[in-house]
Design a protein around this motif. Sequence first.
Motif, PDB file in Angstrom:
ATOM      1  N   LYS A 469     -63.877  30.313  58.498  1.00  0.00           N
ATOM      2  CA  LYS A 469     -64.436  29.095  59.304  1.00  0.00           C
ATOM      3  C   LYS A 469     -64.265  29.494  60.873  1.00  0.00           C
ATOM      4  CE  LYS A 469     -63.600  25.156  58.099  1.00  0.00           C
ATOM      5  NZ  LYS A 469     -62.925  23.722  57.673  1.00  0.00           N
ATOM      6  N   LEU A 470     -65.379  29.177  61.820  1.00  0.00           N
ATOM      7  CA  LEU A 470     -65.162  29.492  63.418  1.00  0.00           C
ATOM      8  C   LEU A 470     -65.424  28.018  63.904  1.00  0.00           C
ATOM      9  CD1 LEU A 470     -64.850  30.809  65.814  1.00  0.00           C
ATOM     10  CD2 LEU A 470     -67.328  31.422  65.557  1.00  0.00           C
ATOM     11  N   ILE A 471     -64.529  27.558  64.484  1.00  0.00           N
ATOM     12  CA  ILE A 471     -64.874  26.244  65.146  1.00  0.00           C
ATOM     13  C   ILE A 471     -65.059  26.261  66.774  1.00  0.00           C
ATOM     14  CG2 ILE A 471     -64.084  23.763  65.487  1.00  0.00           C
ATOM     15  CD1 ILE A 471     -62.352  24.212  63.015  1.00  0.00           C
ATOM     16  N   HIS A 472     -65.870  25.645  67.419  1.00  0.00           N
ATOM     17  CA  HIS A 472     -66.119  25.831  68.843  1.00  0.00           C
ATOM     18  C   HIS A 472     -66.111  24.540  69.512  1.00  0.00           C
ATOM     19  CE1 HIS A 472     -67.898  26.969  72.736  1.00  0.00           C
ATOM     20  NE2 HIS A 472     -68.447  25.848  72.584  1.00  0.00           N
ATOM     21  N   TYR A 473     -65.131  24.086  70.320  1.00  0.00           N
ATOM     22  CA  TYR A 473     -64.900  22.909  70.896  1.00  0.00           C
ATOM     23  C   TYR A 473     -65.440  22.935  72.313  1.00  0.00           C
ATOM     24  CZ  TYR A 473     -61.642  21.536  67.278  1.00  0.00           C
ATOM     25  OH  TYR A 473     -61.186  21.323  66.091  1.00  0.00           O
ATOM     26  N   TYR A 474     -66.073  22.013  72.771  1.00  0.00           N
ATOM     27  CA  TYR A 474     -66.344  22.092  74.345  1.00  0.00           C
ATOM     28  C   TYR A 474     -66.534  20.580  74.979  1.00  0.00           C
ATOM     29  CZ  TYR A 474     -70.787  19.828  72.296  1.00  0.00           C
ATOM     30  OH  TYR A 474     -71.652  19.018  71.586  1.00  0.00           O
ATOM     31  N   ASN A 475     -65.903  20.646  76.300  1.00  0.00           N
ATOM     32  CA  ASN A 475     -66.023  19.337  76.969  1.00  0.00           C
ATOM     33  C   ASN A 475     -67.490  19.153  77.632  1.00  0.00           C
ATOM     34  OD1 ASN A 475     -65.661  17.582  79.044  1.00  0.00           O
ATOM     35  ND2 ASN A 475     -63.513  18.603  79.553  1.00  0.00           N
TER      36      ASN A 475
END
Length: 528
Positions: A469-475
């Motif tokens: 699993k790859l998770i990408h968080y962004y502001n």
Amino acid sequence: MNTRLSPLMLLPVPLMAANTEGPDEGSRRLNIVYIMTDDHSYQTISAYGGILAQYAPTPNLDRLAAQGTLFERAFVENSLSSPSRACLMTGLYSHQNGQRYLFGEIDSTKTFISEILHDNGYQTAMIGKWHLNCTPKGFDYYQVLNGQGEYYHPGFKSKESAGQYVQKEGYATRLITDYAIDFLEHRKKEAPFCLFVHHKAPHRNWQPEQQYLDLFNDVEFPYPETFNDDYATRTPPAHEQEMQIDRHMKLIYDLKLQQLIDSIPFGQEPHAQEIQWILNRMTPEEREQWCRHYDRRYQDFISKERNSDELKKWKYQAYMRDYLRCIRSVDDEVGRLIDYLEEKGMMDNTVIVYASDQGFYMGEHGWFDKRFMYEESFRTPLIIYYPTDKGGKRGQRNKELVQNIDFAPTILDIAGVEKPDYMSGRSIVPLLTGTTPKDWRKDLYYHYYDHPAEHQVWRHDGVRDKRYKLIHYYNEKNRAETYNELYDLKADPNELNNLYGHAKYKKVQRRLEKRLSDYRRELKIDEY
């Protein structure tokens, strides 16, 4: 009608015109009963196993699983109530149907599956929690709650109520089943039906039915392995959330210690005053029993001083008891609906789907609520009974990747209606018959948008396959601020070790990053 001001009224249930003439022509096409609960975790269904199974069994849900297929890898595309419901109604991702946020607006110009089914000869009904900012459409019959709805004496809106919510006497979980059975009793027998039964339970703040207020009083529930997770390898979003049991679960609102209202400064605990409103909805007898029960909890709370670890455990136990009491009522009512279908001889031509709008944290990582792409909220329970004479398997456990974008295409397939090309998902009917298509998906896309909002979970998207699993968080205010997490779910099923940037997983990381990029391009994702 403002249901807060409405007197309790026991009104007769509006009946649909019964048609008892001629044979049951609807039996030639499969009927569909879709049951959805709100915030029901797979961890609290004993058919899934886990640490709670022996403490709080769910015999009726287990019975459904024994007669059908239990999906071990069912997921949502956005772990939030309204977006999940919009996905069900449209077969589209959140950015495609307009419902990205909890309080957003679904694009009601989109065609709902209820409309497609209705146009193809199905009787359609929606009972319970609708929670979309539009009038239910495509339904012959509906009785829907006001927003989140209330547990005790809730208001329902129907076609006959002139747009008003009319308060009904009773407990929501039981009333919703009453309405569902009433629809079944008075439907037109010559046509097939699709019935959506959407429960409020077990949504926060977990108000148990009167008969179960004392259930589990003497039970100490086990703690999940990750109860004291310190998020050591995780990125800032895991640290900045506001969904920790010790810090963010409210003593008054969540745990019903209304005796503390006068001792906590006004505004310090959000929703505290709602407890008084909840009590005011009850009959005098209900209120007396409720207060007697929760006074014992209060007395236990003040009986001794607790350090931070002890208080966290105390809050967890109180939370679990109330949540699982609500689940007991859900299991009862699922059983009552199945019993009705069996008694009427309808099981051989009716498909029953049980799902939640997403998963929920039962103390894993020290949390409650949902929203994250971590397994406990991303993953949803899914059990489907499919008649054996139509090819359905009994007691089957399926490990293929399925998602709630598949629910609308599946319902249409069951109904013998071709899926519109614009729908993003695909039918899982082949999986119900024990067949996995060779081109079945190898991975899933997820996207959560609702920030800033309650619980303060960052916006993020990601991709999951059967192992990684790859998770990408962004502001959303500063697109240069991003964080990534990578997990090996085989080696680390609890998602404690972020492997992003590790040399050993370089190829896996590149592969998932490319797949995530492909999803964004193919789905025309406009923010990440």
